[in-house]
Design a protein around this motif. Structure first.
Motif, PDB file in Angstrom:
ATOM      1  N   PHE A   1      -1.247  -4.635  -1.743  1.00 26.60           N
ATOM      2  CA  PHE A   1      -0.877  -3.531  -2.318  1.00 26.60           C
ATOM      3  C   PHE A   1       0.118  -2.914  -1.477  1.00 26.60           C
ATOM      4  CE2 PHE A   1      -1.388   1.172  -2.835  1.00 26.60           C
ATOM      5  CZ  PHE A   1      -0.647   1.213  -4.392  1.00 26.60           C
ATOM      6  N   GLN A   2      -0.160  -2.786  -0.041  1.00 27.01           N
ATOM      7  CA  GLN A   2       0.842  -2.259   0.771  1.00 27.01           C
ATOM      8  C   GLN A   2       2.225  -2.862   0.545  1.00 27.01           C
ATOM      9  OE1 GLN A   2      -1.588  -2.176   4.483  1.00 27.01           O
ATOM     10  NE2 GLN A   2      -2.661  -0.240   3.830  1.00 27.01           N
ATOM     11  N   ASN A   3       2.141  -4.116   0.693  1.00 31.66           N
ATOM     12  CA  ASN A   3       3.323  -5.052   0.672  1.00 31.66           C
ATOM     13  C   ASN A   3       3.963  -5.174  -0.469  1.00 31.66           C
ATOM     14  OD1 ASN A   3       3.812  -5.512   3.588  1.00 31.66           O
ATOM     15  ND2 ASN A   3       1.710  -6.577   3.453  1.00 31.66           N
ATOM     16  N   GLY A   4       3.539  -4.583  -1.650  1.00 31.69           N
ATOM     17  CA  GLY A   4       4.155  -4.913  -3.072  1.00 31.69           C
ATOM     18  C   GLY A   4       5.019  -3.587  -3.033  1.00 31.69           C
ATOM     19  N   PRO A   5       5.725  -3.687  -4.229  1.00 28.95           N
ATOM     20  CA  PRO A   5       6.686  -2.674  -4.455  1.00 28.95           C
ATOM     21  C   PRO A   5       6.059  -1.073  -4.652  1.00 28.95           C
ATOM     22  CG  PRO A   5       6.433  -4.041  -6.444  1.00 28.95           C
ATOM     23  CD  PRO A   5       5.586  -4.634  -5.431  1.00 28.95           C
ATOM     24  N   ALA A   6       4.865  -1.021  -4.970  1.00 28.99           N
ATOM     25  CA  ALA A   6       4.300   0.277  -5.146  1.00 28.99           C
ATOM     26  C   ALA A   6       3.802   0.795  -3.780  1.00 28.99           C
ATOM     27  CB  ALA A   6       3.063   0.204  -5.978  1.00 28.99           C
TER      28      ALA A   6
ATOM     29  N   ASN B   1      -1.669  -6.035  12.197  1.00 31.43           N
ATOM     30  CA  ASN B   1      -2.360  -6.475  10.801  1.00 31.43           C
ATOM     31  C   ASN B   1      -3.057  -7.985  10.834  1.00 31.43           C
ATOM     32  OD1 ASN B   1      -1.888  -4.117   9.984  1.00 31.43           O
ATOM     33  ND2 ASN B   1      -0.210  -4.596   8.580  1.00 31.43           N
ATOM     34  N   ASN B   2      -2.381  -8.783  11.738  1.00 30.04           N
ATOM     35  CA  ASN B   2      -3.227 -10.187  11.948  1.00 30.04           C
ATOM     36  C   ASN B   2      -4.484 -10.089  12.850  1.00 30.04           C
ATOM     37  OD1 ASN B   2      -1.227 -11.668  10.526  1.00 30.04           O
ATOM     38  ND2 ASN B   2       0.015 -12.319  12.225  1.00 30.04           N
ATOM     39  N   GLU B   3      -4.525  -9.141  13.788  1.00 28.47           N
ATOM     40  CA  GLU B   3      -5.383  -8.860  14.711  1.00 28.47           C
ATOM     41  C   GLU B   3      -6.442  -7.822  14.420  1.00 28.47           C
ATOM     42  OE1 GLU B   3      -5.806 -10.630  17.621  1.00 28.47           O
ATOM     43  OE2 GLU B   3      -3.862 -11.785  16.732  1.00 28.47           O
TER      44      GLU B   3
ATOM     45  N   ILE C   1      -3.078  10.984  -8.589  1.00 29.62           N
ATOM     46  CA  ILE C   1      -2.280  10.033  -7.912  1.00 29.62           C
ATOM     47  C   ILE C   1      -1.690   9.134  -8.912  1.00 29.62           C
ATOM     48  CG2 ILE C   1      -3.241   7.288  -7.052  1.00 29.62           C
ATOM     49  CD1 ILE C   1      -5.759   8.882  -6.214  1.00 29.62           C
ATOM     50  N   GLY C   2      -1.971   8.824 -10.095  1.00 25.36           N
ATOM     51  CA  GLY C   2      -1.247   8.336 -11.325  1.00 25.36           C
ATOM     52  C   GLY C   2      -1.887   7.085 -11.737  1.00 25.36           C
ATOM     53  N   ALA C   3      -2.141   6.907 -12.941  1.00 28.60           N
ATOM     54  CA  ALA C   3      -2.903   5.839 -13.331  1.00 28.60           C
ATOM     55  C   ALA C   3      -2.220   4.381 -13.038  1.00 28.60           C
ATOM     56  CB  ALA C   3      -3.105   5.833 -14.856  1.00 28.60           C
ATOM     57  N   ASP C   4      -0.636   4.478 -13.350  1.00 29.24           N
ATOM     58  CA  ASP C   4      -0.145   3.206 -12.868  1.00 29.24           C
ATOM     59  C   ASP C   4      -0.332   2.762 -11.575  1.00 29.24           C
ATOM     60  OD1 ASP C   4       1.175   5.601 -12.137  1.00 29.24           O
ATOM     61  OD2 ASP C   4       3.008   4.872 -12.226  1.00 29.24           O
ATOM     62  N   LEU C   5      -0.433   3.780 -10.462  1.00 24.88           N
ATOM     63  CA  LEU C   5      -0.492   3.112  -9.093  1.00 24.88           C
ATOM     64  C   LEU C   5      -2.122   2.857  -8.745  1.00 24.88           C
ATOM     65  CD1 LEU C   5       1.286   3.496  -6.642  1.00 24.88           C
ATOM     66  CD2 LEU C   5       0.096   5.604  -6.071  1.00 24.88           C
ATOM     67  N   ILE C   6      -2.793   3.374  -9.664  1.00 17.55           N
ATOM     68  CA  ILE C   6      -4.011   2.874  -9.485  1.00 17.55           C
ATOM     69  C   ILE C   6      -4.372   1.406 -10.197  1.00 17.55           C
ATOM     70  CG2 ILE C   6      -6.642   3.249 -10.267  1.00 17.55           C
ATOM     71  CD1 ILE C   6      -6.137   6.101 -10.012  1.00 17.55           C
ATOM     72  N   GLU C   7      -3.526   1.146 -11.070  1.00 20.79           N
ATOM     73  CA  GLU C   7      -3.541  -0.112 -11.913  1.00 20.79           C
ATOM     74  C   GLU C   7      -3.081  -1.281 -10.946  1.00 20.79           C
ATOM     75  OE1 GLU C   7      -1.732  -0.462 -15.590  1.00 20.79           O
ATOM     76  OE2 GLU C   7      -3.380   1.093 -16.520  1.00 20.79           O
ATOM     77  N   ALA C   8      -1.865  -0.743 -10.232  1.00 25.47           N
ATOM     78  CA  ALA C   8      -1.276  -1.634  -9.384  1.00 25.47           C
ATOM     79  C   ALA C   8      -1.915  -1.893  -7.946  1.00 25.47           C
ATOM     80  CB  ALA C   8       0.041  -1.067  -8.840  1.00 25.47           C
ATOM     81  N   ALA C   9      -3.017  -1.235  -7.610  1.00 35.65           N
ATOM     82  CA  ALA C   9      -3.968  -1.422  -6.617  1.00 35.65           C
ATOM     83  C   ALA C   9      -5.123  -2.248  -7.025  1.00 35.65           C
ATOM     84  CB  ALA C   9      -4.531   0.016  -5.944  1.00 35.65           C
ATOM     85  N   GLN C  10      -5.525  -2.031  -8.344  1.00 41.12           N
ATOM     86  CA  GLN C  10      -6.561  -3.011  -8.794  1.00 41.12           C
ATOM     87  C   GLN C  10      -5.953  -4.519  -8.927  1.00 41.12           C
ATOM     88  OE1 GLN C  10      -7.633  -0.288 -12.104  1.00 41.12           O
ATOM     89  NE2 GLN C  10      -9.745  -1.036 -11.781  1.00 41.12           N
ATOM     90  N   ALA C  11      -4.651  -4.620  -9.540  1.00 37.38           N
ATOM     91  CA  ALA C  11      -3.998  -5.798  -9.468  1.00 37.38           C
ATOM     92  C   ALA C  11      -4.025  -6.650  -8.275  1.00 37.38           C
ATOM     93  CB  ALA C  11      -2.628  -5.581 -10.084  1.00 37.38           C
ATOM     94  N   ALA C  12      -4.120  -5.804  -7.076  1.00 35.85           N
ATOM     95  CA  ALA C  12      -3.847  -6.371  -5.726  1.00 35.85           C
ATOM     96  C   ALA C  12      -5.316  -7.163  -5.458  1.00 35.85           C
ATOM     97  CB  ALA C  12      -3.355  -5.458  -4.694  1.00 35.85           C
ATOM     98  N   ASN C  13      -6.198  -6.866  -6.203  1.00 36.34           N
ATOM     99  CA  ASN C  13      -7.634  -7.592  -5.725  1.00 36.34           C
ATOM    100  C   ASN C  13      -7.550  -8.926  -6.176  1.00 36.34           C
ATOM    101  OD1 ASN C  13      -8.936  -5.416  -4.564  1.00 36.34           O
ATOM    102  ND2 ASN C  13      -9.588  -4.423  -6.594  1.00 36.34           N
ATOM    103  N   LYS C  14      -6.454  -9.317  -7.134  1.00 32.22           N
ATOM    104  CA  LYS C  14      -6.568 -10.823  -7.517  1.00 32.22           C
ATOM    105  C   LYS C  14      -5.364 -11.330  -6.724  1.00 32.22           C
ATOM    106  CE  LYS C  14      -7.443  -9.323 -12.215  1.00 32.22           C
ATOM    107  NZ  LYS C  14      -6.884  -7.870 -12.197  1.00 32.22           N
TER     108      LYS C  14
ATOM    109  N   ILE D   1      -9.694  -6.182   2.790  1.00 31.97           N
ATOM    110  CA  ILE D   1      -8.544  -5.767   3.600  1.00 31.97           C
ATOM    111  C   ILE D   1      -7.290  -6.440   2.910  1.00 31.97           C
ATOM    112  CG2 ILE D   1      -8.794  -7.147   5.569  1.00 31.97           C
ATOM    113  CD1 ILE D   1      -7.836  -3.712   5.691  1.00 31.97           C
ATOM    114  N   ASN D   2      -7.619  -8.009   2.539  1.00 35.35           N
ATOM    115  CA  ASN D   2      -6.424  -8.559   2.395  1.00 35.35           C
ATOM    116  C   ASN D   2      -5.996  -8.124   0.935  1.00 35.35           C
ATOM    117  OD1 ASN D   2      -6.762 -10.637   4.082  1.00 35.35           O
ATOM    118  ND2 ASN D   2      -8.371 -11.521   3.045  1.00 35.35           N
ATOM    119  N   ALA D   3      -6.822  -7.484  -0.013  1.00 36.70           N
ATOM    120  CA  ALA D   3      -6.254  -6.860  -1.252  1.00 36.70           C
ATOM    121  C   ALA D   3      -5.379  -5.396  -0.767  1.00 36.70           C
ATOM    122  CB  ALA D   3      -7.439  -6.314  -2.130  1.00 36.70           C
TER     123      ALA D   3
END
Ligand code: LMR
Length: 333
Positions: free
Chosen positions: A122-127, A270-272, A318-331, A116-118
């Motif tokens: 992602f949700q809080n990033g630009p995408a 989101n904290n709770e 969905i778009g490959a770019d969006l999927i990449e942005a989501a995967q990047a959020a795992n780090k 859920i942290n990832a």
């Protein structure tokens, strides 16, 4: 000098009273949702009501009515009600926006987010933030993302490996991705409103489902599911949305104050959410009606292999770019 005649005076006074009465009429926000008060979304809706009604700046100018448990509108109807102005706020699961945008299907892709942290990053990033505004042409404004949590698989049969799910019927939310996810297991998927799930499981119309712990506990799905596999295979989160025309039509100061409150409530939900899900899991454990299955790393790898091919089917929409942005959020940054 300008003098008021008696008639004009009466007129001015009555206009004044009418104006005052209008100003004193609070703006009503009906907030409808389909889950229990005890869940992250249920708690968020109640906190929003409390904060709005106690707010010093708003000073009683806005009133909030919360309708939980599909008591006003259920799945399938709540979005229509928002667009018609029958409710002003809802927070549907991100799986339920397929009619308005294909982009949000990203949240349904199995095993995309590590945890859920990832999802949060992602949700809080630009995408993620851009997606909040992606449905304004349809009259829907996203105000924020609210977490529920990661989904667990439940069934009337023990699910250790993907082959155990073969031939079973699973209830899914109204999402094509989730349908395909179960088809990838050679299982059947059946779209069903949330309010019908308990009965569906009880009567055998469906044999299994996927839900975060808070929904499994509050809807008592554990009474009608013998096994729950702690799979964490996907996320069930929400977008808090409002009717664009309603929102833009609010007096500027009211809208600004509501936005401030939404930001605070979002932070709190989101904290709770993780703690509420942990508590809900304990409730399921204590009920002792279902066996909870933990996957070994090898078993988990099998589920990933079986479900992940679904990504390819939706990459175009969905778009490959969006999927990449989501995967990047795992780090973590
Ligand atoms: C579901 O239909 O399973 C969920 O979207 C319900 C909810 O709002 O958590």
């Amino acid at each position: 000098m300008f003098k008021l005649t008696a008639k004009a005076l009466v007129c001015a006074v009555s206009l004044g009273i009418a104006g005052w009465a209008q100003a004193a009429d609070p703006i009503l926000i009906k907030f409808s949702h389909v889950v229990a008060d005890s869940t992250p979304k249920g708690q968020g809706a109640l906190l929003f009501k409390k904060m709005v009604e106690e707010d010093k700046v708003l000073n009683g100018r806005v009133q909030v009515q919360v309708y939980p448990n599909s008591s006003l509108f259920g799945d399938g109807k709540e979005m229509e009600a928002l667009l018609l102005g029958d409710v002003q706020m809802i927070a549907p699961s991100l799986a339920k926006f397929g009619q308005y945008t294909k982009k949000l299907q990203i949240f349904d892709l199995p095993f995309l987010f590590d945890d859920i942290n990832a999802v949060d990053r992602f949700q809080n990033g630009p995408a993620g933030q851009a997606l909040l505004k992606s449905m304004e042409n349809n009259g829907i404004t996203g105000l924020g993302y609210w977490h529920n949590g990661m989904k667990q698989l439940s069934a009337n049969k023990a699910l250790h490996e993907p082959k155990d799910a073969r031939g079973l019927k699973f209830r899914v939310q109204a999402s094509e991705v989730l349908e395909e996810q179960f088809k990838a297991l050679k299982a059947n998927a059946r779209k069903m409103s949330f309010s019908e799930v308990y009965q569906g499981l009880q009567t055998g119309v469906v044999n299994g489902a996927e839900n975060p712990w808070s929904n499994i506990a509050s809807q008592k799905f554990y009474e009608v599911q013998k096994y729950i596999t702690e799979s964490n295979h996907g996320v069930l989160d929400y977008m808090l949305i409002t009717n664009t025309k309603f929102w833009n039509g609010l007096p500027d100061d009211v809208r600004a104050e509501l936005e401030k409150i939404v930001t605070e409530v979002t932070k709190e939900v989101n904290n709770e959410a993780a703690a509420l899900n942990a508590k809900a899991k304990q409730q399921v454990v204590d009920a002792k009606t279902s066996e909870i299955i933990e996957l070994t790393p090898e078993e988990r790898a099998q589920w990933v292999d079986a479900m992940k091919p679904v990504w390819k089917e939706f990459e175009g929409d969905i778009g490959a770019d969006l999927i990449e942005a989501a995967q990047a959020a795992n780090k973590a940054q």
